[in-house]
Design a protein around this motif. Structure first.
Motif, mmCIF file in Angstrom:
data_model
loop_
_atom_site.group_PDB
_atom_site.id
_atom_site.type_symbol
_atom_site.label_atom_id
_atom_site.label_comp_id
_atom_site.label_asym_id
_atom_site.label_seq_id
_atom_site.Cartn_x
_atom_site.Cartn_y
_atom_site.Cartn_z
ATOM 1 N N TRP A 5 11.292 72.834 41.818
ATOM 2 C CA TRP A 5 10.474 74.024 41.658
ATOM 3 C C TRP A 5 9.194 73.926 42.472
ATOM 4 C CZ3 TRP A 5 5.542 74.814 39.524
ATOM 5 C CH2 TRP A 5 5.188 76.159 39.364
ATOM 6 N N SER A 6 8.793 75.036 43.059
ATOM 7 C CA SER A 6 7.545 75.099 43.821
ATOM 8 C C SER A 6 6.712 76.253 43.289
ATOM 9 C CB SER A 6 7.831 75.328 45.310
ATOM 10 O OG SER A 6 6.637 75.698 45.996
ATOM 11 N N PRO A 7 5.392 76.061 43.162
ATOM 12 C CA PRO A 7 4.530 77.187 42.764
ATOM 13 C C PRO A 7 4.622 78.371 43.712
ATOM 14 C CG PRO A 7 3.366 75.110 42.516
ATOM 15 C CD PRO A 7 4.654 74.800 43.227
ATOM 16 N N GLY A 8 5.087 78.137 44.933
ATOM 17 C CA GLY A 8 5.247 79.239 45.871
ATOM 18 C C GLY A 8 6.286 80.247 45.429
ATOM 19 N N GLN A 9 7.129 79.878 44.458
ATOM 20 C CA GLN A 9 8.144 80.799 43.946
ATOM 21 C C GLN A 9 7.571 81.830 42.981
ATOM 22 O OE1 GLN A 9 11.084 78.220 42.231
ATOM 23 N NE2 GLN A 9 11.388 77.054 44.119
ATOM 24 N N VAL A 10 6.327 81.634 42.554
ATOM 25 C CA VAL A 10 5.696 82.600 41.648
ATOM 26 C C VAL A 10 5.443 83.896 42.407
ATOM 27 C CG1 VAL A 10 3.645 83.081 40.256
ATOM 28 C CG2 VAL A 10 4.644 80.778 40.261
ATOM 29 N N SER A 11 5.773 85.016 41.813
ATOM 30 C CA SER A 11 5.600 86.311 42.470
ATOM 31 C C SER A 11 4.176 86.824 42.299
ATOM 32 C CB SER A 11 6.585 87.333 41.902
ATOM 33 O OG SER A 11 6.226 87.665 40.566
ATOM 34 N N ASP A 12 3.801 87.771 43.162
ATOM 35 C CA ASP A 12 2.479 88.372 43.046
ATOM 36 C C ASP A 12 2.345 89.171 41.761
ATOM 37 O OD1 ASP A 12 1.802 87.217 45.409
ATOM 38 O OD2 ASP A 12 1.746 89.063 46.588
ATOM 39 N N ASP A 13 3.437 89.755 41.278
ATOM 40 C CA ASP A 13 3.383 90.474 40.003
ATOM 41 C C ASP A 13 3.041 89.520 38.859
ATOM 42 O OD1 ASP A 13 3.971 92.858 41.235
ATOM 43 O OD2 ASP A 13 6.124 92.776 40.796
ATOM 44 N N ARG B 296 -5.148 71.856 50.784
ATOM 45 C CA ARG B 296 -4.304 70.658 50.844
ATOM 46 C C ARG B 296 -3.283 70.741 49.718
ATOM 47 N NH1 ARG B 296 -4.539 65.943 53.413
ATOM 48 N NH2 ARG B 296 -6.659 66.340 54.126
ATOM 49 N N VAL B 297 -2.016 70.741 50.078
ATOM 50 C CA VAL B 297 -0.924 70.912 49.127
ATOM 51 C C VAL B 297 -0.288 69.556 48.846
ATOM 52 C CG1 VAL B 297 1.360 71.919 48.791
ATOM 53 C CG2 VAL B 297 -0.474 73.285 49.831
ATOM 54 N N ARG B 298 -0.139 69.242 47.560
ATOM 55 C CA ARG B 298 0.549 68.014 47.155
ATOM 56 C C ARG B 298 1.696 68.395 46.232
ATOM 57 N NH1 ARG B 298 -4.875 65.791 46.489
ATOM 58 N NH2 ARG B 298 -5.265 64.210 48.074
ATOM 59 N N ARG B 299 2.900 68.023 46.621
ATOM 60 C CA ARG B 299 4.066 68.306 45.787
ATOM 61 C C ARG B 299 4.216 67.243 44.699
ATOM 62 N NH1 ARG B 299 5.648 70.374 50.872
ATOM 63 N NH2 ARG B 299 6.357 72.536 50.695
ATOM 64 N N ALA B 300 5.019 67.560 43.709
ATOM 65 C CA ALA B 300 5.203 66.671 42.562
ATOM 66 C C ALA B 300 5.867 65.367 42.984
ATOM 67 C CB ALA B 300 6.036 67.369 41.495
ATOM 68 N N THR B 301 5.483 64.298 42.301
ATOM 69 C CA THR B 301 6.117 62.990 42.490
ATOM 70 C C THR B 301 6.479 62.432 41.124
ATOM 71 O OG1 THR B 301 4.024 61.783 42.356
ATOM 72 C CG2 THR B 301 4.695 62.573 44.546
ATOM 73 N N ALA B 302 7.190 61.318 41.120
ATOM 74 C CA ALA B 302 7.556 60.702 39.846
ATOM 75 C C ALA B 302 6.319 60.245 39.088
ATOM 76 C CB ALA B 302 8.495 59.524 40.097
ATOM 77 N N SER B 303 5.304 59.753 39.825
ATOM 78 C CA SER B 303 4.093 59.272 39.167
ATOM 79 C C SER B 303 3.151 60.408 38.790
ATOM 80 C CB SER B 303 3.361 58.283 40.073
ATOM 81 O OG SER B 303 3.016 58.897 41.309
ATOM 82 N N ASP B 304 3.216 61.527 39.508
ATOM 83 C CA ASP B 304 2.379 62.690 39.206
ATOM 84 C C ASP B 304 3.257 63.929 39.288
ATOM 85 O OD1 ASP B 304 0.476 64.570 38.784
ATOM 86 O OD2 ASP B 304 -0.770 64.094 40.513
ATOM 87 N N ALA C 7 3.124 76.273 52.811
ATOM 88 C CA ALA C 7 3.649 74.917 52.939
ATOM 89 C C ALA C 7 5.172 74.900 52.844
ATOM 90 C CB ALA C 7 3.038 74.017 51.865
ATOM 91 N N ASP C 8 5.741 75.692 51.937
ATOM 92 C CA ASP C 8 7.197 75.741 51.795
ATOM 93 C C ASP C 8 7.863 76.307 53.052
ATOM 94 O OD1 ASP C 8 6.916 74.743 49.265
ATOM 95 O OD2 ASP C 8 7.110 76.677 48.245
ATOM 96 N N GLU C 9 7.157 77.242 53.714
ATOM 97 C CA GLU C 9 7.731 77.848 54.911
ATOM 98 C C GLU C 9 7.590 76.958 56.145
ATOM 99 O OE1 GLU C 9 7.082 81.789 57.793
ATOM 100 O OE2 GLU C 9 5.988 81.603 55.894
ATOM 101 N N LEU C 10 6.422 76.363 56.309
ATOM 102 C CA LEU C 10 6.140 75.610 57.539
ATOM 103 C C LEU C 10 6.426 74.120 57.419
ATOM 104 C CD1 LEU C 10 2.768 77.289 58.621
ATOM 105 C CD2 LEU C 10 5.097 77.894 59.301
#
Length: 659
Positions: free
Chosen positions: A114-122, A147-155, A201-204
Motif C-alpha cells: 500500500w502507498s499513501p499515493g493511492q488515497v484519492s483527493d475526495d 523526502r519520501v520514505r516507504r515502509a520497512t520491516a523496522s518502520d 514518487a510512485d510514478e517517477l
C-alpha cells in the motif's frame, strides 16, 4: 475486521497519544469487547468505564471516564482488540508472529504494497476539509520539495518529510491514523501535500526506499520572482554603500519585508533581515559588521531571483521558501540536546542550544541573548525555560510548548513552564535519526559535495549540524597564532576528519575542555556533535558537544584552565589559491561597503591586479568576471556594473565554498 487497529504498533500508539499512556493502558485489565455492524468497537472495563472506538481514528473515540481527549481506556481497547484478533505480534510487539501470512506487524500481505499515493483527493477533502485542500493546492502550485520514505520491516509506517512537518501514515488506507509533528488542526494541509508527494514518487521512482521529489511548481513560467522590490533595495545599497546610506532606508526595508512576508518568500525575507542587521550594525558601529556579510546578502538576493527566472529554473519553493510556514506549533516533542555555542556581539552574549528532533530528523536551535560580558561558564547558570542553560545544553527536553520557525529555530511558549521537563542525557546519540548520525566520514564527504550551492539553499539554522561517531583520536595539535586546537579523528573504517575549535573570550574554557575530552580524561569518547563542512578537500567539524563517559560535555560552557600540554603546530597560512579568492572577495566587498558610486580612483587598478593573480592560478572564469566588472565601472553604467559585480561575487563565493 478493524484492520486499522491491527496496523497500529506500540510506537504508533505512542505517537498518537504518548508513551506513558500506552504503558498505563497495558497494565489495565483487558476489557470485554463487542463490535457493532458499522465497525465501532466497544470495551467494557471492570468498574464501569466504557470506551467506544468508531472508524475514523482515535480522535473519534469516546469514553465514559470523563477524561478530555484520548484516555488509557481507549488505548486499552486497541490493545485488547489486537490481542483478540491477531495476537501480541500486532501492535504490541510481544510474543511470536501469528501464522496467517501477515507481515510482522499483523497488517496483512496487502499492507506492504500500500502507498499513501493511492488515497484519492475526495478522501483528502473529507479528511481535512475544502479550505485546507485549497491551501494545499496553493502550495502545490508554487511547488515544494519532499523526502519520501516507504515502509520497512523496522518502520512499517510510510512517511514524508516536508519543510513544515513530517507526516506518517500509521494505518494503510485510513487517514484517521495519520500523525504529523504539528499541532492537530493547525497544518492539516500537510497531509494532502504528503499524499501528492507519494504519488510523484510512485510514478517517477517506484520501489525506491527513500527519495527526494519535487512536487508541482510553475518555475520559469512567470514573468518574475516576486523579489523585484528586494532587488531594488539591494541595488540602492550596492550603489550607495553602507558608508553613505545614513538612516533613511528603514521605511524601504520595512516595505520590502512586508511584501516578502505576504508572498511567503521566507528565505529572501531572512536575507533582507540579515541585510538590515548589517546596515544597522555599521550605523551603530557594531562589532559584528562585516563587509563580506553585507555583500553576501546582496548577492544572495540576486542568486535566488536568477534561480527561479531562468528557462531551466530551480523549483521556486526550495529557493524562495514559499512552502514554509512562518511558525509551526509542535505536538508533544522530545528534543535531545547536542550541545551549545556561545557567541559575542559587542556587549551581548548569545547562546545557541542545538536540539535534535528525531520525529522530523532535524536539528532545531534554541537561542537566548543577554547583555553583559559574562563568559560561557557564568552563562551556564542562567535560567532558560525553568531550567539552567547548562541543563538544557546537556539534557533531554520533553515539551508541549515548542514552536518551530521556518528557519528551524525553536522557542518555548511562555506561561506553560509545567509543560516542559528536562532530564540529564547520557549522550546515547547513536539512537537518533540515521540522517543526523555520521558513522561513515567518507559518505559524509560525498553528502557535502552534493549540496546545492549555498546562495540558493534553504536558510535553515543548524543545517549541517551532525553527530559523528568517533572510533579513535589520531592526533591533536595547537596552533598558537590562530589560538586553534585541531584534532584528527577516525571512524571505524579509518576515514578521518578534523575537529577544529578556536579560542574566544566568550568561551574561555572551550579549548581546555575539548582537549581533555579528546585525550580521554572524561572517559571513552563516543561522539562529537558539531557543524560539519569541507576545507581543503577534507571534512572538518566545529564541535558544540561531546558524548564521553556516559555524559554530555559542552566545551563552551566549561570554565577556563585544566588543560595539559599539547603538541604545537606551525601556523598554516592559506594556500595561494584560497588566499587569492579571499583577497579578491574582500576587494569586491569594498564595493558594497563604499558603494559603486563612491569608490576611490585606485579601485580599478586593484581589480586588474586581482584578475591577473587569479589568471596566474588558473581561475580563468573568475578572473574574467572580475575584469568584466572593472570594464563596466569604467563605462559609468550603473545597471551593468551591478550585474557584473553580482556575477563576480557569486563566482567567488561558490569557489570558496568548494575549496
Amino acid at each position: 475486521m478493524r484492520t486499522d487497529l491491527l496496523a497500529l504498533t506500540t510506537d504508533s500508539l505512542a505517537a498518537l497519544t504518548n508513551r506513558g499512556l500506552v504503558k498505563r493502558a497495558g497494565k489495565e485489565a483487558a476489557p470485554d469487547l463487542r463490535t457493532d455492524a458499522d465497525g465501532t468497537v466497544h470495551g467494557d472495563f471492570a468498574g464501569g468505564p466504557t470506551a467506544s472506538l468508531p472508524p475514523g481514528g482515535l480522535d473519534a473515540a469516546r469514553c465514559t471516564c470523563g477524561a478530555a481527549g484520548v484516555c488509557r481506556h481507549v488505548v486499552g481497547v486497541v490493545l485488547a482488540y489486537q490481542h483478540q484478533h491477531a495476537g501480541p505480534a500486532a501492535g504490541t510487539g510481544g510474543g511470536p508472529p501469528v501464522e496467517t501470512g501477515e507481515d510482522p506487524q499483523g497488517r496483512g500481505p496487502e499492507a506492504a504494497a500500500w502507498s499513501p499515493g493511492q488515497v484519492s483527493d475526495d478522501e483528502l477533502t473529507a479528511r481535512i476539509g475544502a479550505r485546507l485542500m485549497a491551501a494545499a493546492r496553493r502550495t502545490e502550485k508554487a511547488g515544494y520539495t519532499a523526502r519520501v520514505r516507504r515502509a520497512t520491516a523496522s518502520d512499517p509506517a510510510p512517511q514524508v518529510e516536508l519543510a513544515t512537518a513530517t507526516v506518517r501514515f500509521l494505518a494503510p488506507g485510513d487517514l484517521g491514523f495519520v500523525h504529523t509533528d504539528a499541532v492537530a488542526g493547525s497544518r492539516d494541509d500537510v497531509i494532502a501535500l504528503a499524499v501528492w508527494a507519494f504519488r510523484v514518487a510512485d510514478e517517477l521512482h517506484p520501489g525506491t526506499q527513500e527519495v527526494r521529489v519535487d512536487v508541482g511548481g510553475e518555475a520559469g513560467t512567470g514573468t518574475g520572482s516576486g523579489l523585484e522590490r528586494a532587488l531594488g533595495l539591494a541595488g540602492t545599497v550596492l550603489r550607495e554603500g553602507a558608508a553613505h546610506l545614513g538612516q533613511g532606508l528603514e521605511a524601504t526595508i520595512a516595505d520590502v519585508q512586508r511584501h516578502l512576508d505576504a508572498a511567503g518568500s521566507r528565505w529572501p525575507l531572512l536575507a533582507v533581515g540579515d541585510l538590515a542587521e548589517q546596515l544597522a550594525a555599521y550605523r551603530d558601529r557594531g562589532a559584528h559588521y562585516r563587509p563580506e556579510l553585507l555583500a553576501g546578502h546582496l548577492a544572495e538576493l540576486h542568486a535566488r531571483h536568477r534561480a527561479v527566472t531562468r528557462p531551466d529554473a530551480t523549483l521556486r519553493s526550495s529557493v524562495l521558501g514559499t512552502a514554509e510556514a512562518a511558525e509551526t506549533p509542535l505536538r508533544r516533542a522530545r528534543l535531545e540536546s547536542l550541545g551549545c555555542r556561545i557567541r559575542s556581539l559587542g556587549d551581548r552574549r548569545i547562546a545557541e542550544v542545538y536540539l535534535a528532533h528525531s520525529d522530523s530528523a532535524t536539528v532545531l536551535v534554541l537561542r537566548r541573548e543577554w547583555d553583559g560580558d559574562d563568559d560561557g561558564a557564568a552563562l551556564a547558570r542562567r535560567r532558560v525555560a525553568g531550567s539552567t542553560l547548562a541543563a538544557l545544553a546537556t539534557g533531554n527536553l520533553v515539551t508541549e510548548s515548542a514552536v518551530r520557525s521556518a528557519s528551524r529555530t525553536v522557542r518555548l511558549a511562555t506561561g506553560r513552564i509545567s509543560r516542559t521537563t528536562v532530564s540529564p542525557s547520557r549522550g546515547d546519540w547513536g539512537e537518533l535519526s540515521p540522517s543526523l548520525v555520521v558513522t561513515d566520514l567518507a559518505a559524509l564527504g560525498r553528502e557535502l559535495d552534493a549540496l546545492t550551492l549555498r546562495p540558493i539553499r534553504p536558510r535553515v539554522e543548524a543545517e549541517l549540524v551532525r553527530v559523528v561517531a568517533v572510533s579513535r583520536v589520531v592526533a591533536m595539535t595547537y596552533v598558537p597564532g590562530d589560538q586553534r586546537l585541531d584534532a584528527l579523528v577516525a571512524d571505524q573504517a579509518g576515514n578521518t576528519a578534523t575537529v577544529t575549535a578556536t579560542h574566544t573570550g566568550a568561551a574561555p574554557g572551550r579549548l581546555d575542555s575539548l582537549a581533555a575530552v579528546l585525550a580521554g580524561e572524561e572517559g571513552e569518547l563516543r561522539f562529537v556533535s558539531g557543524v560539519v563542512g569541507r576545507t581543503g578537500g577534507g571534512v572538518v567539524i566545529d564541535p558544540v558537544g561531546l558524548a564521553a563517559g556516559g555524559r554530555v560535555v559542552v566545551p563552551d560552557l566549561q570554565p577556563a584552565g585544566g588543560g595539559g600540554p599539547l603538541a604545537v603546530a606551525e601556523d598554516d597560512p592559506h594556500d595561494p589559491l584560497t588566499a587569492a579568492l579571499i583577497d579578491t572577495r574582500g576587494l569586491l566587498a569594498e564595493a558594497a561597503h563604499h558603494g559603486l558610486s563612491h569608490l576611490p580612483p585606485t579601485y580599478g587598478a586593484r581589480l586588474d591586479t586581482a584578475a591577473r593573480r587569479l589568471t596566474g592560478l588558473g581561475l580563468h572564469r573568475i578572473a574574467q568576471s572580475v575584469t568584466a566588472f572593472a570594464a563596466a565601472r569604467s563605462q559609468d553604467s550603473d545597471e551593468t556594473a551591478e550585474q557584473t559585480w553580482i556575477d563576480a561575487y557569486l563566482r567567488l563565493e561558490v569557489a570558496l565554498d568548494l575549496t
